[in-house]
Write a protein that holds these residues in place. Structure first.
Motif, mmCIF file in Angstrom:
data_model
loop_
_atom_site.group_PDB
_atom_site.id
_atom_site.type_symbol
_atom_site.label_atom_id
_atom_site.label_comp_id
_atom_site.label_asym_id
_atom_site.label_seq_id
_atom_site.Cartn_x
_atom_site.Cartn_y
_atom_site.Cartn_z
ATOM 1 N N TRP A 122 -0.113 6.970 -1.647
ATOM 2 C CA TRP A 122 -1.326 6.629 -1.094
ATOM 3 C C TRP A 122 -1.353 5.833 0.094
ATOM 4 C CZ3 TRP A 122 -3.395 1.618 -0.696
ATOM 5 C CH2 TRP A 122 -2.668 0.529 -1.352
ATOM 6 N N HIS A 123 -0.109 5.390 0.390
ATOM 7 C CA HIS A 123 -0.069 4.574 1.663
ATOM 8 C C HIS A 123 -0.181 5.386 2.969
ATOM 9 C CE1 HIS A 123 2.842 1.379 -0.399
ATOM 10 N NE2 HIS A 123 1.509 1.292 -0.506
ATOM 11 N N SER A 124 0.150 6.864 2.666
ATOM 12 C CA SER A 124 0.138 7.889 3.817
ATOM 13 C C SER A 124 -1.108 8.177 4.285
ATOM 14 C CB SER A 124 1.157 8.961 3.210
ATOM 15 O OG SER A 124 0.499 9.577 2.258
ATOM 16 N N ARG A 125 -2.167 7.510 3.473
ATOM 17 C CA ARG A 125 -3.405 7.951 3.907
ATOM 18 C C ARG A 125 -3.804 7.434 5.321
ATOM 19 N NH1 ARG A 125 -7.969 6.989 -0.063
ATOM 20 N NH2 ARG A 125 -9.164 7.631 1.576
ATOM 21 N N ARG A 126 -2.888 6.370 5.772
ATOM 22 C CA ARG A 126 -3.160 5.654 7.184
ATOM 23 C C ARG A 126 -2.777 6.752 8.153
ATOM 24 N NH1 ARG A 126 0.834 1.935 8.499
ATOM 25 N NH2 ARG A 126 -0.905 0.816 9.485
ATOM 26 N N LYS A 142 -4.623 -10.296 9.531
ATOM 27 C CA LYS A 142 -3.497 -9.757 10.041
ATOM 28 C C LYS A 142 -2.370 -10.165 9.203
ATOM 29 C CE LYS A 142 -1.024 -8.834 14.450
ATOM 30 N NZ LYS A 142 -0.974 -8.834 15.732
ATOM 31 N N ASN A 143 -1.559 -11.192 9.894
ATOM 32 C CA ASN A 143 -0.361 -11.588 9.272
ATOM 33 C C ASN A 143 -0.509 -12.464 7.881
ATOM 34 O OD1 ASN A 143 1.089 -10.171 11.030
ATOM 35 N ND2 ASN A 143 1.433 -11.769 12.225
ATOM 36 N N ALA A 144 -1.702 -12.956 7.517
ATOM 37 C CA ALA A 144 -1.941 -13.549 6.364
ATOM 38 C C ALA A 144 -2.206 -12.583 5.114
ATOM 39 C CB ALA A 144 -3.204 -14.517 6.477
ATOM 40 N N LEU A 145 -2.167 -11.391 5.413
ATOM 41 C CA LEU A 145 -2.780 -10.356 4.464
ATOM 42 C C LEU A 145 -1.202 -9.553 3.862
ATOM 43 C CD1 LEU A 145 -5.748 -8.806 6.102
ATOM 44 C CD2 LEU A 145 -5.674 -10.424 4.346
ATOM 45 N N SER A 146 -1.374 -9.088 2.683
ATOM 46 C CA SER A 146 -0.024 -8.385 2.178
ATOM 47 C C SER A 146 -0.075 -6.919 2.685
ATOM 48 C CB SER A 146 -0.113 -8.452 0.830
ATOM 49 O OG SER A 146 -1.172 -7.604 0.316
ATOM 50 N N PHE A 147 0.896 -6.208 2.735
ATOM 51 C CA PHE A 147 0.989 -4.930 3.021
ATOM 52 C C PHE A 147 -0.082 -3.999 2.308
ATOM 53 C CE2 PHE A 147 2.542 -0.469 2.372
ATOM 54 C CZ PHE A 147 2.904 -0.099 3.621
ATOM 55 N N PRO A 148 -0.083 -4.203 0.796
ATOM 56 C CA PRO A 148 -1.264 -3.253 0.213
ATOM 57 C C PRO A 148 -2.564 -3.643 0.676
ATOM 58 C CG PRO A 148 0.360 -4.229 -1.418
ATOM 59 C CD PRO A 148 0.529 -4.968 0.036
ATOM 60 N N GLU A 149 -2.700 -4.940 1.169
ATOM 61 C CA GLU A 149 -4.156 -5.198 1.537
ATOM 62 C C GLU A 149 -4.405 -4.604 3.196
ATOM 63 O OE1 GLU A 149 -5.182 -9.688 -0.235
ATOM 64 O OE2 GLU A 149 -3.542 -9.456 1.501
ATOM 65 N N MET A 150 -3.196 -4.587 3.830
ATOM 66 C CA MET A 150 -3.316 -3.992 5.104
ATOM 67 C C MET A 150 -3.621 -2.398 4.898
ATOM 68 S SD MET A 150 -0.489 -3.220 8.091
ATOM 69 C CE MET A 150 0.353 -1.818 7.025
ATOM 70 N N VAL A 151 -2.967 -1.612 3.981
ATOM 71 C CA VAL A 151 -3.178 -0.428 3.753
ATOM 72 C C VAL A 151 -4.660 -0.021 3.161
ATOM 73 C CG1 VAL A 151 -2.553 1.636 2.502
ATOM 74 C CG2 VAL A 151 -0.728 0.187 3.371
ATOM 75 N N ILE A 155 -7.583 2.200 4.885
ATOM 76 C CA ILE A 155 -8.352 3.296 4.250
ATOM 77 C C ILE A 155 -9.685 2.996 4.376
ATOM 78 C CG2 ILE A 155 -8.766 4.331 2.139
ATOM 79 C CD1 ILE A 155 -5.614 3.951 1.616
ATOM 80 N N ALA A 156 -10.338 1.725 4.243
ATOM 81 C CA ALA A 156 -11.516 1.389 4.187
ATOM 82 C C ALA A 156 -12.274 1.857 5.666
ATOM 83 C CB ALA A 156 -11.747 -0.133 4.146
#
Length: 188
Positions: A122-126, A142-151, A155-156
């Motif tokens: 699902w990350h590859s949707r980026r 940005k850096n206050a967010l986790s990797f899943p939140e970034m992805v 996607i959003a």
């Protein structure tokens, strides 16, 4: 590029004065459709710095829900380089990547090949969009967010893609840059 050209030239000269090596750093990144391209940045680290430290740090962040904070106390970065990163001046050469069609002004952050290797499906949707110099993640914490939140934000962004959204993100980008330069309160 015409407007920021004098700033780029000054930064390049200063980099050459304070640190031996090229002023421009070229790094393979993954772009639209998962295709690699050469990203351009002003060099902020000592030439020939070991990338394994960053590789391990990023791998840990992808597997966790920790905020995507930059490496703390990274001695590979020289003092001028820290300033260039903090102000995002180091990213201005990416305007050349935009002109080449490899990047967009707004989109997901372009990832490194070793980062893409760690992605869940699902990350590859980026990779459905060209990567951007700024994006929804950059202006949403940005850096206050986790990797899943970034992805999820990437996607959003792709699902809500519109000129109006791009315009709002570009307006918020300078504010986010200035906010990132301010000292954070303890516990914030």
């Amino acid at each position: 590029l015409v407007l920021v050209g004098p700033l780029l030239l000054l930064a390049a000269i200063l980099i050459k004065i304070v640190s031996p090596g090229p002023a421009i750093f070229r790094q393979t990144r993954i772009g639209l459709g998962g295709r690699p391209f050469l990203l351009l940045k002003l060099r902020s680290m000592e030439a020939g710095s070991d990338q394994d430290v960053h590789r391990r740090h990023l791998s840990d962040l992808i597997r966790s829900d920790r905020p995507m904070e930059k490496l703390q106390g990274d001695d590979r970065t020289f003092p001028l380089g820290r300033f260039l990163r903090k102000t995002c001046i180091d990213e201005l050469p990416q305007l050349v990547n935009v002109l080449r069609g490899e990047m967009s002004l707004v989109g997901p952050r372009p990832c490194l090949p070793y980062e893409a290797e760690k992605y869940a499906r699902w990350h590859s949707r980026r990779f459905d969009l060209a990567p951007g110099m700024t994006g929804l993640w950059q202006v949403s914490g940005k850096n206050a967010l986790s990797f899943p939140e970034m992805v999820r934000l990437d996607i959003a962004y792709a699902e809500g893609l519109s000129p109006w959204l791009d315009f709002k993100i570009m307006l918020k980008t300078p504010v986010a840059i200035v906010a990132s330069m301010l000292p954070r309160a303890k516990g914030a």
